[in-house]
Write a protein that holds these residues in place. Structure first.
Motif, PDB file in Angstrom:
ATOM      1  N   VAL A 174       7.976 -22.685  52.400  1.00 10.04           N
ATOM      2  CA  VAL A 174       8.976 -22.277  51.181  1.00 10.04           C
ATOM      3  C   VAL A 174       8.089 -21.675  50.418  1.00 10.04           C
ATOM      4  O   VAL A 174       6.695 -21.635  50.191  1.00 10.04           O
ATOM      5  N   THR A 175       8.641 -19.957  49.748  1.00  7.03           N
ATOM      6  CA  THR A 175       8.024 -19.400  49.201  1.00  7.03           C
ATOM      7  C   THR A 175       8.666 -19.539  47.520  1.00  7.03           C
ATOM      8  O   THR A 175       9.331 -19.046  47.401  1.00  7.03           O
ATOM      9  N   THR A 176       7.695 -20.034  47.009  1.00  6.96           N
ATOM     10  CA  THR A 176       7.959 -20.198  45.121  1.00  6.96           C
ATOM     11  C   THR A 176       6.699 -19.054  44.654  1.00  6.96           C
ATOM     12  O   THR A 176       6.173 -17.949  45.196  1.00  6.96           O
ATOM     13  N   LYS A 177       7.269 -18.134  43.326  1.00  4.66           N
ATOM     14  CA  LYS A 177       6.160 -17.196  42.808  1.00  4.66           C
ATOM     15  C   LYS A 177       5.025 -17.712  42.576  1.00  4.66           C
ATOM     16  O   LYS A 177       3.688 -16.652  43.529  1.00  4.66           O
ATOM     17  N   LEU A 178       4.277 -18.719  42.762  1.00  5.14           N
ATOM     18  CA  LEU A 178       3.109 -19.165  42.261  1.00  5.14           C
ATOM     19  C   LEU A 178       2.459 -19.197  44.211  1.00  5.14           C
ATOM     20  O   LEU A 178       1.471 -18.710  44.973  1.00  5.14           O
ATOM     21  N   PHE A 179       3.022 -19.169  44.739  1.00  7.29           N
ATOM     22  CA  PHE A 179       2.937 -19.118  46.810  1.00  7.29           C
ATOM     23  C   PHE A 179       2.307 -17.943  47.237  1.00  7.29           C
ATOM     24  O   PHE A 179       1.248 -17.138  47.282  1.00  7.29           O
ATOM     25  N   LEU A 180       3.063 -16.529  46.567  1.00  8.45           N
ATOM     26  CA  LEU A 180       2.999 -15.309  46.906  1.00  8.45           C
ATOM     27  C   LEU A 180       1.664 -14.563  45.997  1.00  8.45           C
ATOM     28  O   LEU A 180       1.336 -13.868  46.145  1.00  8.45           O
ATOM     29  N   GLU A 181       0.869 -15.256  44.632  1.00 11.58           N
ATOM     30  CA  GLU A 181       0.195 -15.170  44.352  1.00 11.58           C
ATOM     31  C   GLU A 181      -1.198 -16.216  44.726  1.00 11.58           C
ATOM     32  O   GLU A 181      -2.038 -14.946  44.210  1.00 11.58           O
ATOM     33  N   ARG A 182      -0.812 -16.533  45.453  1.00 16.25           N
ATOM     34  CA  ARG A 182      -2.439 -17.145  46.263  1.00 16.25           C
ATOM     35  C   ARG A 182      -2.583 -16.719  47.629  1.00 16.25           C
ATOM     36  O   ARG A 182      -1.416 -16.658  48.571  1.00 16.25           O
ATOM     37  N   PRO A 183      -3.660 -15.675  47.771  1.00 14.11           N
ATOM     38  CA  PRO A 183      -3.672 -15.160  48.980  1.00 14.11           C
ATOM     39  C   PRO A 183      -4.053 -16.329  50.190  1.00 14.11           C
ATOM     40  O   PRO A 183      -3.820 -15.864  51.195  1.00 14.11           O
TER      41      PRO A 183
ATOM     42  N   ALA B 103       8.391 -23.229  34.545  1.00 14.52           N
ATOM     43  CA  ALA B 103       8.713 -21.759  35.133  1.00 14.52           C
ATOM     44  C   ALA B 103       8.503 -20.376  33.455  1.00 14.52           C
ATOM     45  O   ALA B 103       8.208 -19.894  32.850  1.00 14.52           O
ATOM     46  N   ASP B 104       9.191 -21.487  32.531  1.00 13.50           N
ATOM     47  CA  ASP B 104      10.213 -20.619  31.207  1.00 13.50           C
ATOM     48  C   ASP B 104       9.200 -21.370  30.552  1.00 13.50           C
ATOM     49  O   ASP B 104       8.894 -20.566  29.376  1.00 13.50           O
ATOM     50  N   ASN B 105       8.485 -22.201  30.903  1.00 18.75           N
ATOM     51  CA  ASN B 105       7.558 -23.017  29.467  1.00 18.75           C
ATOM     52  C   ASN B 105       6.547 -22.435  29.547  1.00 18.75           C
ATOM     53  O   ASN B 105       4.994 -21.671  29.082  1.00 18.75           O
ATOM     54  N   LYS B 106       5.796 -21.640  30.862  1.00 17.33           N
ATOM     55  CA  LYS B 106       4.164 -21.229  30.825  1.00 17.33           C
ATOM     56  C   LYS B 106       4.205 -19.985  30.472  1.00 17.33           C
ATOM     57  O   LYS B 106       3.541 -18.784  30.448  1.00 17.33           O
ATOM     58  N   ALA B 107       5.594 -18.734  30.912  1.00 15.54           N
ATOM     59  CA  ALA B 107       5.762 -17.992  30.679  1.00 15.54           C
ATOM     60  C   ALA B 107       6.534 -17.859  28.420  1.00 15.54           C
ATOM     61  O   ALA B 107       5.559 -16.571  28.772  1.00 15.54           O
ATOM     62  N   ALA B 108       6.399 -18.815  28.028  1.00 12.93           N
ATOM     63  CA  ALA B 108       6.745 -18.712  26.818  1.00 12.93           C
ATOM     64  C   ALA B 108       5.135 -18.362  26.153  1.00 12.93           C
ATOM     65  O   ALA B 108       4.100 -19.040  26.799  1.00 12.93           O
TER      66      ALA B 108
END
Length: 121
Positions: free
Chosen positions: A3-12, A116-121
């Motif tokens: 399962v790929t999420t944005k957070l997944f792609l940011e973690r080596p 995700a929206d709350n973290k971006a704000a």
């Protein structure tokens, strides 16, 4: 299941795990044991799944607002479970799939987007 999420792609470390799974899958296929390790790539929006498809794992399923994709995910998951020898009760599977597609996944996706929206704000 990948399962790929944005957070997944940011973690080596997560990407290293994918690399391990891919190399293991290729080794098993070379040994003619391809059924030993099956992968079902799943991508959660807003991740673009084109790069994931380039990993040659098979086409990734984008679990977005499209119910067709949620049904496809359920069908592919059932296929993998059956191939691995897990018995499936048709009535229970149909009920669980309906709940997932119509209720659980839309609610989870909405909650994920809200966080995700709350973290971006």
């Amino acid at each position: 299941m990948l399962v790929t999420t944005k957070l997944f792609l940011e973690r080596p470390n997560c990407l290293l795990e994918v690399g391990y799974a891919i190399s293991r899958r290729r080794r098993d296929q070379a040994d003619r044991r391809s059924s030993r390790l099956q992968m079902l790539p799943v991508v959660v929006p807003p991740v673009d799944f084109t790069p994931i498809n380039n990993m040659k794992l098979g086409s990734a399923i984008a679990l977005n607002d499209d119910m067709k994709n949620a049904n496809l995910f359920a069908a592919q998951l059932r296929k993998l479970l059956e191939q691995s020898g897990h018995p499936i009760n048709d009535e229970s599977w149909t009920a669980a799939t309906g709940t997932f597609v119509n209720t659980n996944w839309p609610n989870a996706l909405s909650e994920y987007r809200s966080k995700a929206d709350n973290k971006a704000a």
